[in-house]
Motif scaffolding. Structure first.
Motif, PDB file in Angstrom:
ATOM      1  N   LEU A  98     -25.344  43.698  32.530  1.00  0.00           N
ATOM      2  CA  LEU A  98     -25.652  43.145  30.924  1.00  0.00           C
ATOM      3  C   LEU A  98     -27.074  43.627  30.345  1.00  0.00           C
ATOM      4  CD1 LEU A  98     -23.941  40.825  32.643  1.00  0.00           C
ATOM      5  CD2 LEU A  98     -23.500  39.540  30.631  1.00  0.00           C
ATOM      6  N   ASP A  99     -27.603  44.722  30.851  1.00  0.00           N
ATOM      7  CA  ASP A  99     -28.884  44.764  30.318  1.00  0.00           C
ATOM      8  C   ASP A  99     -28.811  45.371  28.798  1.00  0.00           C
ATOM      9  OD1 ASP A  99     -31.646  45.851  30.289  1.00  0.00           O
ATOM     10  OD2 ASP A  99     -31.113  47.990  30.123  1.00  0.00           O
ATOM     11  N   ASP A 100     -27.515  46.037  28.084  1.00  0.00           N
ATOM     12  CA  ASP A 100     -27.679  46.713  27.029  1.00  0.00           C
ATOM     13  C   ASP A 100     -26.476  45.020  26.637  1.00  0.00           C
ATOM     14  OD1 ASP A 100     -25.126  47.306  28.530  1.00  0.00           O
ATOM     15  OD2 ASP A 100     -25.119  48.986  27.274  1.00  0.00           O
ATOM     16  N   PHE A 101     -26.245  44.261  27.007  1.00  0.00           N
ATOM     17  CA  PHE A 101     -25.693  42.588  26.537  1.00  0.00           C
ATOM     18  C   PHE A 101     -26.542  42.309  24.740  1.00  0.00           C
ATOM     19  CE2 PHE A 101     -24.186  38.711  25.577  1.00  0.00           C
ATOM     20  CZ  PHE A 101     -22.850  39.120  25.129  1.00  0.00           C
ATOM     21  N   GLU A 102     -27.575  42.322  24.778  1.00  0.00           N
ATOM     22  CA  GLU A 102     -28.112  41.766  24.199  1.00  0.00           C
ATOM     23  C   GLU A 102     -27.940  42.683  22.458  1.00  0.00           C
ATOM     24  OE1 GLU A 102     -33.130  41.529  22.515  1.00  0.00           O
ATOM     25  OE2 GLU A 102     -32.189  40.796  24.746  1.00  0.00           O
ATOM     26  N   GLY A 103     -28.080  43.672  23.152  1.00  0.00           N
ATOM     27  CA  GLY A 103     -27.995  44.716  22.262  1.00  0.00           C
ATOM     28  C   GLY A 103     -26.564  44.793  20.550  1.00  0.00           C
ATOM     29  N   HIS A 104     -25.735  45.211  22.426  1.00  0.00           N
ATOM     30  CA  HIS A 104     -24.409  44.669  21.207  1.00  0.00           C
ATOM     31  C   HIS A 104     -23.631  43.521  20.902  1.00  0.00           C
ATOM     32  CE1 HIS A 104     -20.255  45.897  21.482  1.00  0.00           C
ATOM     33  NE2 HIS A 104     -19.841  44.452  22.342  1.00  0.00           N
ATOM     34  N   ILE A 105     -24.644  42.213  20.690  1.00  0.00           N
ATOM     35  CA  ILE A 105     -24.311  41.471  19.986  1.00  0.00           C
ATOM     36  C   ILE A 105     -25.227  41.477  18.547  1.00  0.00           C
ATOM     37  CG2 ILE A 105     -25.081  38.901  19.355  1.00  0.00           C
ATOM     38  CD1 ILE A 105     -22.912  39.154  21.875  1.00  0.00           C
ATOM     39  N   GLN A 106     -26.526  42.030  18.608  1.00  0.00           N
ATOM     40  CA  GLN A 106     -27.259  42.544  17.404  1.00  0.00           C
ATOM     41  C   GLN A 106     -26.602  43.189  16.619  1.00  0.00           C
ATOM     42  OE1 GLN A 106     -31.014  43.606  18.438  1.00  0.00           O
ATOM     43  NE2 GLN A 106     -31.741  41.137  19.179  1.00  0.00           N
ATOM     44  N   GLN A 107     -25.692  43.937  17.160  1.00  0.00           N
ATOM     45  CA  GLN A 107     -25.298  45.109  16.748  1.00  0.00           C
ATOM     46  C   GLN A 107     -23.594  44.121  15.572  1.00  0.00           C
ATOM     47  OE1 GLN A 107     -23.315  48.126  18.955  1.00  0.00           O
ATOM     48  NE2 GLN A 107     -24.699  48.789  19.485  1.00  0.00           N
ATOM     49  N   LEU A 108     -23.933  43.212  15.835  1.00  0.00           N
ATOM     50  CA  LEU A 108     -22.578  42.447  14.873  1.00  0.00           C
ATOM     51  C   LEU A 108     -23.474  42.176  13.510  1.00  0.00           C
ATOM     52  CD1 LEU A 108     -21.514  39.695  17.027  1.00  0.00           C
ATOM     53  CD2 LEU A 108     -20.352  42.079  16.617  1.00  0.00           C
TER      54      LEU A 108
END
Length: 417
Positions: free
Chosen positions: A40-50
């Motif tokens: 889940l290392d890049d999950f934070e960026g995935h959410i911020q793309q919303l």
């Protein structure tokens, strides 16, 4: 380490045959958070793309990302639609990486007082689902060992302490039972075991909920567990004043330890305020801004910092000037808190007399009694409060020790002529 993992199941008939475990990791294995972090290392960026669709909350003008710790995840949103958007993004992310989420262990909690529409129920049209499965909307949830409930404007996070009191009571009974089995029945041993096994349970997370509990006029549920232990270990009945039972053991109330932890936490907050990359620093600066609402630092929002200020004001320095928006002197604050506790214990207790008929003469003024003051003047004499009564450690016969304790605390059965 995982090449051969034989396990068996304990049943009423005994242990089953061994078989291989091919899924998951062992309980408490450090590999669990490591794998969680890698996947889940890049999950934070995935959410911020919303973007605005996620409705991520703001602290000190900065966007707060999802909270990830060990193998737990906390999604935060300022709206129901934003949270549902994040849940859809989580589903897409897990599908792409072939990960699964246990929907049965996933809960939604509305933090605002009352929750949802303000009456503890979801507002009309509000619902939450993951992968087509409805999610439970709970009034409380456990995260990192603390049980969070819907916020109360009056009591804040004080409900955390009520849950810890139950866990601490269980830990205390387990400790006493094990101590009895091992023959560790001396008062000194019991107090040491309490501080090692029970006190950390009762005080866990006090940096968060401590300010709310310390401001309550009544005794907290956590402190009641400590008082019960202090009476029980001396063989004293419940009518013995709590301050006397603590003084006999040379102990301070748990609130002294909470204040010590709060001072240390406050000093760490001062350091975090200068770090622009820490969420803790953002929360601290935002909390101070809440206090300044309305232009009066002492009359703003009833946030954590304001409650902490009220705790410090309850034991002000001798000069009368409280410098608190800086690092605090831990020893000085604890000394002032101990002095304030002693003054409170020595305050005269007013006991109103029963009502009398109108034709009787006016009753005398209410009688003032204070058992603790009598104990300090006639029983304890010059022995410092930090030292236990000598008989607790010098008398090894439990019945004789209990009899002396009951005599010193004026709960004996002796006839007084």
């Amino acid at each position: 380490m995982y090449a051969d993992v034989p396990v068996c199941v304990r049943t009423e008939e005994g242990l089953s045959g061994c078989f291989q475990s091919v899924l998951g990791v062992k309980q408490g294995c450090p590999l669990s958070p490591l794998l969680f972090g890698i996947f889940l290392d890049d999950f934070e960026g995935h959410i911020q793309q919303l973007g605005d669709a996620a409705a991520l909350p703001q602290l000190a003008g900065r966007t707060v990302p999802p909270l990830l710790f060990a193998d737990d995840m906390f999604l935060l949103s300022s709206s129901a639609s934003g949270l549902q958007a994040q849940l859809h993004a989580l589903q897409d992310y897990c599908n792409a990486k072939k990960l699964t989420v246990n929907a049965k262990k996933t809960q939604v909690m509305i933090m605002r007082p009352g929750g949802g529409s303000g009456n503890g129920k979801l507002a009309a049209g509000e619902s939450f689902a993951y992968a087509g499965l409805p999610l439970e909307v709970a009034s409380s949830t456990k995260y990192l060992g603390l049980t969070f409930s819907q916020l109360s404007k009056q009591h804040g996070f004080a409900s955390c302490a009520d849950v810890l009191a139950k866990a601490g009571r269980q830990a205390m009974f387990a400790m006493r039972r094990r101590a009895w089995e091992l023959g560790a029945c001396l008062v000194e041993q019991q107090c040491m075991l309490f501080d090692v096994f029970v006190k950390p349970v009762l005080s866990y997370g006090c940096e968060l909920w401590g300010v709310d509990v310390l401001l309550r006029p009544d005794c907290s549920s956590v402190e009641r567990v400590h008082r019960w232990f202090c009476r029980r270990v001396q063989g004293l009945p419940k009518q013995v004043t709590a301050a006397i039972s603590l003084a006999e053991l040379g102990r301070q109330p748990l609130q002294s330890f909470w204040i010590q932890q709060l001072v240390r936490f406050w000093n760490r907050l001062q350091n975090s305020a200068a770090d622009e990359d820490r969420v803790l620093g953002w929360a601290f600066m935002d909390n101070l801004e809440l206090m300044r609402e309305g232009g009066d630092l002492a009359a703003g929002s009833a946030c954590w910092s304001r409650r902490w200020l009220h705790v410090l004001q309850s034991a002000p320095p001798a000069s009368g000037t409280l410098e608190w928006l800086t690092k605090l002197d831990e020893a000085a604050v604890i000394e002032r808190a101990a002095a304030a506790y002693l003054r409170k214990c020595l305050e005269p207790k007013t006991r109103p007399l029963p009502k009398t008929p109108a034709q009787d003469p006016p009753p005398p003024a209410p009688s003032c009694t204070n058992k603790f003051a009598y104990y300090m003047h006639h029983i304890r004499l010059n022995l410092p409060l930090c030292q236990p009564a000598p008989h607790l450690y010098e008398v090894y016969d439990s019945q004789a020790r209990t009899a002396l304790s009951r005599f010193r605390t004026s709960c004996h059965d002796l006839r007084i002529c």
